[in-house]
Scaffold this motif. Structure first.
Motif, PDB file in Angstrom:
ATOM      1  N   GLN A  55       0.840  -1.185   0.000  1.00  0.00           N
ATOM      2  CA  GLN A  55       0.000   0.000   0.000  1.00  0.00           C
ATOM      3  C   GLN A  55       0.880   1.241   0.000  1.00  0.00           C
ATOM      4  OE1 GLN A  55      -3.335  -0.344  -0.253  1.00  0.00           O
ATOM      5  NE2 GLN A  55      -3.009  -2.575  -0.213  1.00  0.00           N
ATOM      6  N   LEU A  56       0.591   2.183  -0.891  1.00  0.00           N
ATOM      7  CA  LEU A  56       1.357   3.420  -0.971  1.00  0.00           C
ATOM      8  C   LEU A  56       0.615   4.501  -0.189  1.00  0.00           C
ATOM      9  CD1 LEU A  56       2.484   3.369  -4.716  1.00  0.00           C
ATOM     10  CD2 LEU A  56       3.547   2.310  -2.704  1.00  0.00           C
ATOM     11  N   LYS A  57       1.175   4.855   0.960  1.00  0.00           N
ATOM     12  CA  LYS A  57       0.537   5.837   1.845  1.00  0.00           C
ATOM     13  C   LYS A  57       1.605   6.787   2.381  1.00  0.00           C
ATOM     14  CE  LYS A  57      -3.014   2.588   3.476  1.00  0.00           C
ATOM     15  NZ  LYS A  57      -3.599   1.925   4.669  1.00  0.00           N
ATOM     16  N   THR A  58       1.186   8.000   2.667  1.00  0.00           N
ATOM     17  CA  THR A  58       2.136   8.994   3.171  1.00  0.00           C
ATOM     18  C   THR A  58       2.468   8.785   4.638  1.00  0.00           C
ATOM     19  OG1 THR A  58       0.269  10.476   3.585  1.00  0.00           O
ATOM     20  CG2 THR A  58       1.449  10.741   1.494  1.00  0.00           C
TER      21      THR A  58
ATOM     22  N   ALA B  38       4.490 -15.249   5.884  1.00  0.00           N
ATOM     23  CA  ALA B  38       5.000 -15.814   7.132  1.00  0.00           C
ATOM     24  C   ALA B  38       4.728 -14.915   8.331  1.00  0.00           C
ATOM     25  CB  ALA B  38       6.499 -16.080   7.010  1.00  0.00           C
ATOM     26  N   LEU B  39       4.782 -13.598   8.138  1.00  0.00           N
ATOM     27  CA  LEU B  39       4.519 -12.679   9.239  1.00  0.00           C
ATOM     28  C   LEU B  39       3.045 -12.709   9.621  1.00  0.00           C
ATOM     29  CD1 LEU B  39       6.582  -9.513   8.236  1.00  0.00           C
ATOM     30  CD2 LEU B  39       7.239 -11.370   9.762  1.00  0.00           C
ATOM     31  N   PRO B  40       2.724 -12.411  10.865  1.00  0.00           N
ATOM     32  CA  PRO B  40       1.310 -12.296  11.261  1.00  0.00           C
ATOM     33  C   PRO B  40       0.599 -11.252  10.395  1.00  0.00           C
ATOM     34  CG  PRO B  40       2.720 -12.319  13.198  1.00  0.00           C
ATOM     35  CD  PRO B  40       3.637 -12.223  12.008  1.00  0.00           C
ATOM     36  N   GLU B  41      -0.663 -11.472  10.138  1.00  0.00           N
ATOM     37  CA  GLU B  41      -1.426 -10.513   9.350  1.00  0.00           C
ATOM     38  C   GLU B  41      -1.375  -9.139  10.005  1.00  0.00           C
ATOM     39  OE1 GLU B  41      -5.347 -11.710   8.131  1.00  0.00           O
ATOM     40  OE2 GLU B  41      -4.777 -13.832   8.163  1.00  0.00           O
ATOM     41  N   GLY B  42      -1.361  -8.119   9.144  1.00  0.00           N
ATOM     42  CA  GLY B  42      -1.303  -6.758   9.652  1.00  0.00           C
ATOM     43  C   GLY B  42      -0.480  -5.886   8.738  1.00  0.00           C
ATOM     44  N   ALA B  43      -0.225  -4.651   9.168  1.00  0.00           N
ATOM     45  CA  ALA B  43       0.503  -3.673   8.370  1.00  0.00           C
ATOM     46  C   ALA B  43       1.921  -3.501   8.907  1.00  0.00           C
ATOM     47  CB  ALA B  43      -0.225  -2.335   8.388  1.00  0.00           C
ATOM     48  N   TYR B  44       2.868  -3.412   7.990  1.00  0.00           N
ATOM     49  CA  TYR B  44       4.289  -3.274   8.334  1.00  0.00           C
ATOM     50  C   TYR B  44       4.885  -2.125   7.533  1.00  0.00           C
ATOM     51  CZ  TYR B  44       3.669  -7.881  10.439  1.00  0.00           C
ATOM     52  OH  TYR B  44       3.227  -8.925  11.211  1.00  0.00           O
ATOM     53  N   ARG B  45       5.999  -1.636   8.032  1.00  0.00           N
ATOM     54  CA  ARG B  45       6.753  -0.590   7.340  1.00  0.00           C
ATOM     55  C   ARG B  45       8.237  -0.894   7.487  1.00  0.00           C
ATOM     56  NH1 ARG B  45       9.084   2.781  11.112  1.00  0.00           N
ATOM     57  NH2 ARG B  45       8.203   2.633  13.223  1.00  0.00           N
ATOM     58  N   LEU B  46       9.056  -0.284   6.656  1.00  0.00           N
ATOM     59  CA  LEU B  46      10.502  -0.462   6.755  1.00  0.00           C
ATOM     60  C   LEU B  46      11.080   0.539   7.741  1.00  0.00           C
ATOM     61  CD1 LEU B  46      11.475  -1.064   3.015  1.00  0.00           C
ATOM     62  CD2 LEU B  46      11.001  -2.744   4.804  1.00  0.00           C
ATOM     63  N   SER B  47      11.898   0.050   8.672  1.00  0.00           N
ATOM     64  CA  SER B  47      12.520   0.892   9.681  1.00  0.00           C
ATOM     65  C   SER B  47      13.653   1.711   9.067  1.00  0.00           C
ATOM     66  CB  SER B  47      13.060   0.012  10.807  1.00  0.00           C
ATOM     67  OG  SER B  47      13.884   0.747  11.680  1.00  0.00           O
ATOM     68  N   ASP B  48      13.946   2.836   9.727  1.00  0.00           N
ATOM     69  CA  ASP B  48      15.099   3.641   9.313  1.00  0.00           C
ATOM     70  C   ASP B  48      16.408   3.016   9.775  1.00  0.00           C
ATOM     71  OD1 ASP B  48      13.490   5.519   8.115  1.00  0.00           O
ATOM     72  OD2 ASP B  48      13.294   6.733   9.928  1.00  0.00           O
ATOM     73  N   GLU B  49      16.342   2.079  10.722  1.00  0.00           N
ATOM     74  CA  GLU B  49      17.537   1.359  11.159  1.00  0.00           C
ATOM     75  C   GLU B  49      17.907   0.296  10.121  1.00  0.00           C
ATOM     76  OE1 GLU B  49      16.066  -0.061  15.037  1.00  0.00           O
ATOM     77  OE2 GLU B  49      17.725   1.086  15.903  1.00  0.00           O
ATOM     78  N   GLY B  50      19.117  -0.179  10.184  1.00  0.00           N
ATOM     79  CA  GLY B  50      19.522  -1.261   9.306  1.00  0.00           C
ATOM     80  C   GLY B  50      19.752  -0.807   7.876  1.00  0.00           C
TER      81      GLY B  50
ATOM     82  N   ARG C 275      -5.319 -19.714   2.579  1.00  0.00           N
ATOM     83  CA  ARG C 275      -5.621 -20.018   3.980  1.00  0.00           C
ATOM     84  C   ARG C 275      -5.643 -18.763   4.834  1.00  0.00           C
ATOM     85  NH1 ARG C 275      -2.085 -25.525   5.301  1.00  0.00           N
ATOM     86  NH2 ARG C 275      -3.147 -26.883   3.799  1.00  0.00           N
ATOM     87  N   ARG C 276      -4.917 -17.764   4.400  1.00  0.00           N
ATOM     88  CA  ARG C 276      -4.842 -16.517   5.162  1.00  0.00           C
ATOM     89  C   ARG C 276      -4.436 -15.393   4.229  1.00  0.00           C
ATOM     90  NH1 ARG C 276       0.737 -15.250   7.943  1.00  0.00           N
ATOM     91  NH2 ARG C 276       0.244 -13.363   6.774  1.00  0.00           N
ATOM     92  N   ALA C 277      -4.724 -14.168   4.637  1.00  0.00           N
ATOM     93  CA  ALA C 277      -4.294 -13.016   3.853  1.00  0.00           C
ATOM     94  C   ALA C 277      -2.833 -12.733   4.128  1.00  0.00           C
ATOM     95  CB  ALA C 277      -5.133 -11.798   4.216  1.00  0.00           C
ATOM     96  N   PRO C 278      -2.084 -12.332   3.136  1.00  0.00           N
ATOM     97  CA  PRO C 278      -0.682 -11.976   3.381  1.00  0.00           C
ATOM     98  C   PRO C 278      -0.587 -10.677   4.169  1.00  0.00           C
ATOM     99  CG  PRO C 278      -1.277 -11.526   1.106  1.00  0.00           C
ATOM    100  CD  PRO C 278      -2.450 -12.213   1.718  1.00  0.00           C
ATOM    101  N   ALA C 279       0.522 -10.503   4.844  1.00  0.00           N
ATOM    102  CA  ALA C 279       0.784  -9.243   5.537  1.00  0.00           C
ATOM    103  C   ALA C 279       0.947  -8.118   4.517  1.00  0.00           C
ATOM    104  CB  ALA C 279       2.039  -9.368   6.393  1.00  0.00           C
ATOM    105  N   GLU C 280       0.662  -6.890   4.964  1.00  0.00           N
ATOM    106  CA  GLU C 280       0.763  -5.728   4.090  1.00  0.00           C
ATOM    107  C   GLU C 280       2.019  -4.917   4.415  1.00  0.00           C
ATOM    108  OE1 GLU C 280      -2.735  -3.348   4.325  1.00  0.00           O
ATOM    109  OE2 GLU C 280      -3.913  -4.691   3.064  1.00  0.00           O
ATOM    110  N   LEU C 281       2.573  -4.307   3.378  1.00  0.00           N
ATOM    111  CA  LEU C 281       3.707  -3.414   3.543  1.00  0.00           C
ATOM    112  C   LEU C 281       3.277  -2.020   3.105  1.00  0.00           C
ATOM    113  CD1 LEU C 281       6.767  -3.037   4.159  1.00  0.00           C
ATOM    114  CD2 LEU C 281       7.171  -3.408   1.703  1.00  0.00           C
ATOM    115  N   ILE C 282       3.540  -1.049   3.923  1.00  0.00           N
ATOM    116  CA  ILE C 282       3.204   0.332   3.596  1.00  0.00           C
ATOM    117  C   ILE C 282       4.480   1.056   3.173  1.00  0.00           C
ATOM    118  CG2 ILE C 282       2.291   2.519   4.466  1.00  0.00           C
ATOM    119  CD1 ILE C 282       0.568   0.909   6.387  1.00  0.00           C
ATOM    120  N   LEU C 283       4.428   1.623   1.988  1.00  0.00           N
ATOM    121  CA  LEU C 283       5.546   2.403   1.455  1.00  0.00           C
ATOM    122  C   LEU C 283       5.061   3.801   1.118  1.00  0.00           C
ATOM    123  CD1 LEU C 283       7.138  -0.130  -1.076  1.00  0.00           C
ATOM    124  CD2 LEU C 283       8.017   0.463   1.185  1.00  0.00           C
TER     125      LEU C 283
END
Length: 458
Positions: free
Chosen positions: A4-7, A82-94, A120-128
């Motif tokens: 998902q592309l979100k600000t 593999a990750l639990p369902e939900g929304a994720y973002r990329l950290s500034d660390e690493g 069987r389940r929805a994939p996790a979402e990534l917000i960019l």
């Protein structure tokens, strides 16, 4: 889309991307409980590994994800399912991944062919954050997923007509012109080889054509082998050999995927896409071993084996493409088992008249991790496809050099001064890897798109 592309992504769970080296450095700066937790899990930043770190409230607070390198097109592919369902973002660390790599790898990791068997389940979402790079990654992922879907769809629901419908839908999405020549009209319009291979099926053979771009732009022709199912014809395949023959239109699927990218990125070309779509079936009117078939170019093909049908249908399509004198012809085909014996499932075979172009493509493929490998158009082997009663025969004298023999056969239908790339691919993953489940695959289209951008868009 699972990207998902979100600000804003403030509520999303952070993913810290590391490799083995960067994790060693980062680990020393982490809070002691986090460092001990990761050590207990054995997380060291290995590629395709991840670790879930709880927050103070016991809920999931952070994810650490290991990758091989930051340009890996499958860097995050192990995560969405593999990750639990939900929304994720990329950290500034690493490590910092480009938005293109993040979007592409996440979407490929979320891919599943679910036309018949629900997820069987929805994939996790990534917000960019919205960006041109993220959109580019999503465009690649969309084209690759569509290519996979076409190959994965059983022949019952992906015959010549359905393949034409898929091409028509892509044409409509990008404002291209669509037309097709069906059944006996192939004979009337001088495509006898396509008709001969497909005439025994109850599903009419056809030549599918898309045209797009400005009239004054350089002409690019993309040809894809569209054998929607291959029994082998009267030289019938074994049960094992026939099992995955729904994938014999993998060249057409990849041609459409590449064409969609050319149009989506608006390359400055005039695009022509040609797909000879047939089903190689068995019936009383099937073409026979020993038959001699006239082609659009006027050459006569002696049929040594009806299971070498792909090169026969491509002969008419390549001859037709050549009539427009394009700057470049690319054909993609699941053409020979010999190419797989030589190079395996992951390395498509590339044939080119120009060594410099071949070297550029091999280098690009290695860089983009979308590889192909250069094989020779070895002219002395042409003696092996000479016929005593026709111009050429569609099989060699023996099994030696089978992929080369097939490429040399196709070369007869391409003018000597015509620039041409022939790619003999598998279009299939035989072993599951992150982002690459067993089944249909898009091969070489990212590499070819990059090559075309360099060549036509500078």
């Amino acid at each position: 889309m699972t990207v998902q592309l979100k600000t804003s992504a403030a509520a999303a769970i952070a993913i810290t991307v590391v490799d083995r080296s960067s994790f060693k450095t980062l680990a020393a700066t982490l809070p002691t409980p986090t460092r001990h937790w990761l050590a207990a899990l054995g997380f060291v930043g290995a590629p395709d590994s991840f670790a879930l770190v709880p927050g103070a409230d016991g809920k999931l607070g952070q994810v650490f994800a290991g990758i091989g390198h930051v340009a890996d097109p499958f860097a995050l592919a192990a995560l969405p399912q593999a990750l639990p369902e939900g929304a994720y973002r990329l950290s500034d660390e690493g490590l910092a991944l480009s938005a293109e790599t993040a979007a592409l790898s996440w979407e490929l990791g979320a891919y599943q062919f679910d036309l018949y068997k629900p997820r069987r389940r929805a994939p996790a979402e990534l917000i960019l954050a919205p960006s041109a790079d993220a959109q580019r990654g999503l465009a690649f992922a969309t084209a690759m997923a569509a290519t996979r879907d076409l190959v994965n769809t059983p022949a019952e629901h992906m015959g010549p007509e359905e393949l034409a419908q898929a091409a028509q839908m892509i044409a409509k999405q990008h404002g291209a012109k669509f037309k097709q020549i069906v059944g006996d009209d192939l004979l009337k319009q001088n495509f006898p080889a396509i008709h001969a291979v497909g005439r025994a099926s109850t599903r009419a053979p056809r030549l599918i054509e898309l045209n797009w771009g400005k009239a004054d732009a350089p002409l690019l022709a993309i040809v894809g082998k569209g054998v929607c199912f291959d029994t082998g014809g009267l030289d019938m395949k074994s049960a094992d050999g026939m099992r995955q023959m729904k994938k014999d239109m993998g060249g057409a699927a990849n041609a459409l995927g590449l064409a969609a990218l050319v149009m989506a990125f608006k390359l400055p070309v005039r695009l022509q896409v040609l797909i000879p779509a047939v089903e190689n079936s068995i019936a009383g009117n099937a073409y026979r071993p020993g038959d001699v078939i006239k082609t659009r170019k006027g050459l006569h093909i002696e049929i040594g084996n009806t299971d070498a049908e792909g090169r026969v249908v491509l002969s008419d399509a390549l001859a037709y493409a050549s009539e427009g004198k394009p700057e470049l012809i690319i054909d993609l085909a699941t053409l020979t088992g010999a190419a797989r014996v030589a190079l395996g499932a992951q390395l498509p075979a590339l044939f080119s008249k120009h060594f410099d172009s071949a070297r550029d493509l091999v280098d690009l493929g290695l860089k983009l991790e979308d590889p192909l490998w250069h094989m020779p158009l070895w002219a002395p082997y042409k003696a092996g496809i000479e016929s005593s009663i026709g111009d050429i025969v569609n099989t060699g004298r023996n099994a030696l050099g089978g992929a080369i023999n097939a490429a040399l056969f196709l070369e007869y239908f391409v003018p000597e001064n015509q620039d041409w790339l022939h790619i003999d691919l598998f279009a299939w993953n035989d072993v599951a890897r992150p982002g690459r489940p067993v089944g249909g695959e898009a091969q070489t289209i990212r590499t070819l798109l990059a090559y075309l951008e360099q060549r036509f868009a500078g």
